[in-house]
Design an enzyme around this catalytic site. Structure first.
Site, PDB file in Angstrom:
ATOM      1  N   GLY A 157       0.958 -10.868 -74.631  1.00 18.81           N
ATOM      2  CA  GLY A 157       0.303 -10.675 -73.295  1.00 18.81           C
ATOM      3  C   GLY A 157       0.049 -11.752 -72.531  1.00 18.81           C
ATOM      4  N   ARG A 158      -1.147 -11.813 -71.814  1.00 15.41           N
ATOM      5  CA  ARG A 158      -1.576 -12.919 -70.878  1.00 15.41           C
ATOM      6  C   ARG A 158      -1.803 -13.996 -71.772  1.00 15.41           C
ATOM      7  NH1 ARG A 158      -4.706  -8.316 -68.063  1.00 15.41           N
ATOM      8  NH2 ARG A 158      -5.419  -8.169 -70.173  1.00 15.41           N
ATOM      9  N   ILE A 159      -2.534 -13.908 -72.834  1.00 18.91           N
ATOM     10  CA  ILE A 159      -2.681 -15.454 -73.633  1.00 18.91           C
ATOM     11  C   ILE A 159      -1.655 -15.877 -74.168  1.00 18.91           C
ATOM     12  CG2 ILE A 159      -4.385 -16.331 -75.429  1.00 18.91           C
ATOM     13  CD1 ILE A 159      -6.466 -14.064 -74.609  1.00 18.91           C
ATOM     14  N   ARG A 179       4.835  -5.389 -79.072  1.00 22.28           N
ATOM     15  CA  ARG A 179       5.229  -4.154 -79.293  1.00 22.28           C
ATOM     16  C   ARG A 179       6.269  -3.997 -77.841  1.00 22.28           C
ATOM     17  NH1 ARG A 179      -0.444  -0.617 -79.491  1.00 22.28           N
ATOM     18  NH2 ARG A 179      -0.616  -2.298 -77.814  1.00 22.28           N
ATOM     19  N   ARG A 240      -8.221 -12.032 -83.500  1.00 22.10           N
ATOM     20  CA  ARG A 240      -9.042 -11.343 -83.992  1.00 22.10           C
ATOM     21  C   ARG A 240      -8.827 -11.652 -85.613  1.00 22.10           C
ATOM     22  NH1 ARG A 240     -11.547 -11.274 -80.015  1.00 22.10           N
ATOM     23  NH2 ARG A 240     -12.297  -9.881 -79.119  1.00 22.10           N
ATOM     24  N   GLU A 269     -15.905 -11.957 -89.601  1.00 26.30           N
ATOM     25  CA  GLU A 269     -16.825 -12.646 -89.019  1.00 26.30           C
ATOM     26  C   GLU A 269     -18.253 -12.216 -88.803  1.00 26.30           C
ATOM     27  OE1 GLU A 269     -14.300 -13.868 -85.507  1.00 26.30           O
ATOM     28  OE2 GLU A 269     -16.177 -14.088 -84.210  1.00 26.30           O
ATOM     29  N   HIS A 287     -15.338 -19.237 -83.172  1.00 19.32           N
ATOM     30  CA  HIS A 287     -14.904 -18.281 -81.968  1.00 19.32           C
ATOM     31  C   HIS A 287     -15.219 -18.970 -80.846  1.00 19.32           C
ATOM     32  CE1 HIS A 287     -13.956 -14.049 -81.424  1.00 19.32           C
ATOM     33  NE2 HIS A 287     -13.735 -14.636 -80.497  1.00 19.32           N
ATOM     34  N   GLY A 289     -12.885 -19.685 -78.220  1.00 18.96           N
ATOM     35  CA  GLY A 289     -11.595 -19.275 -77.310  1.00 18.96           C
ATOM     36  C   GLY A 289     -12.065 -19.528 -75.881  1.00 18.96           C
TER      37      GLY A 289
END
Ligand code: GLV
Length: 328
Positions: A157-159, A179, A240, A269, A287, A289
């Site tokens: 995806g974008r990231i 996917r 995640r 987490e 976490h 990011g």
């Protein structure tokens, strides 16, 4: 009294906070720690909207606690696996998130992890501070190379794409699994080659995870997949935590079946899987990011825009419910 009453489960950066405070009566959990579940249920009572974080499960019980006036749940995150979107949609509750704005910051942080774990940044810093640097050594903290190595991106995806673009700058070959396969022009723009999951895992020198958490991706990297990785490969997770079976990961790292891991997110987490902190071939971040000043400011504004629109009965600008219609 203002028109809307909104629960804010943690004080956001000032810009977003000011937008909410202008238009709503706020029920604010003011401590800088995740709101306890029971408190959340009590504070949710009778609100029109909830501004939440990825640390707050937003399920049927919370929606029941808020009651029939609840119109919108807005998370200050791109990932929304903490929200029962199907349940919200059934109730006509809009769900908003903050895509796009955090792409570059998260890709930067992913690369910080990759570089840190492969090049001994953390132990090198600790050793230097401790006065243990005794001069240049041919064998001190030697690590992985990047040029001509292969990075495997799971979740394009974008990231994932932003991480891949940076890899090209390091002279790497990019393979990916997603996917949906990208269009040929999207692949060649990076450039990146599509791969089946098993081959991707086998061929990657760096395996980096950027898929959303859902029933398909939970424990996507477990014992079997770790066994396919090259012994000199590194695993990076800034997606995640539950995408990785961390107990299996700890075993693989302990037995040096892979070279190392860089993690920003954790299966339980903020708890850490036993054994993880005892390993010296891991870099562990809390976490971070999207944690850059401008990114977090903009995220707070987008989250506020989503919440305000949803409470007005409009479709939030960054709405995740499929086919959501405005109330008017
Ligand atoms: C962070 O993890 C996010 O989903 O924004």
């Amino acid at each position: 009294m203002k028109k809307w009453k909104a629960l804010v489960t943690r004080r956001p950066p000032d810009k977003g906070m000011a937008m909410l405070a202008d238009e709503c009566d706020l029920v604010l959990w003011a401590e800088d720690l995740p709101i306890p579940r029971q408190t959340l249920l009590e504070m949710a009572e009778g609100v029109d909207g909830i501004a939440c974080l990825l640390t707050d499960p937003m399920d049927k019980e919370v929606m029941d606690a808020a009651g029939p006036g609840l119109k919108c749940i807005s998370t200050m995150a791109v990932g929304y696996d903490n929200i029962d979107v199907a349940e919200a949609t059934r109730r006509g509750v809009a769900v908003g998130h903050t895509p796009g704005v955090l792409t570059e910051a998260t890709a930067d942080l992913t690369w910080a992890l990759i570089l840190a774990v492969a090049r001994g940044i953390v132990p090198g810093d600790a050793m230097t501070r401790a006065g243990k640097f005794r001069g240049w050594s041919p064998t001190l903290l030697v690590g992985g190379d990047f040029k001509d190595k292969t990075i495997g991106v799971i979740g394009m995806g974008r990231i994932g794409r932003a991480v891949a673009r940076r890899a090209i700058g390091f002279g790497m070959k990019v393979i990916y699994h997603n996917r949906r396969r990208l269009a040929p022009e999207e692949e060649s723009a990076i450039p990146a080659a599509y791969s089946g999951l098993e081959d991707l895992i086998k061929n990657s020198d760096y395996l980096t995870l950027h898929c959303p958490l859902n029933h398909e991706s939970r424990h996507m990297i477990g014992e079997e997949q770790l066994a396919l990785m090259k012994p000199a490969a590194y695993l990076i997770n800034a997606a995640r935590g539950p995408v990785v079976d961390e107990a299996a990961l700890v075993r693989a790292l302990r037995e040096k079946r892979i070279a190392g891991a860089g993690f920003d997110v954790y299966e339980l987490e903020p708890e850490l899987t036993p054994g993880l902190v005892d390993l010296d071939n891991v870099v562990l971040l809390p976490h971070l990011g999207s944690a850059s000043i401008e990114t977090r400011d903009t995220m707070s504004q987008m989250a506020a825009q989503n919440l305000l629109a949803g409470m007005r009965g409009e479709v939030p600008p960054w709405c995740v419910n499929p086919g959501f219609k405005s109330r008017s």
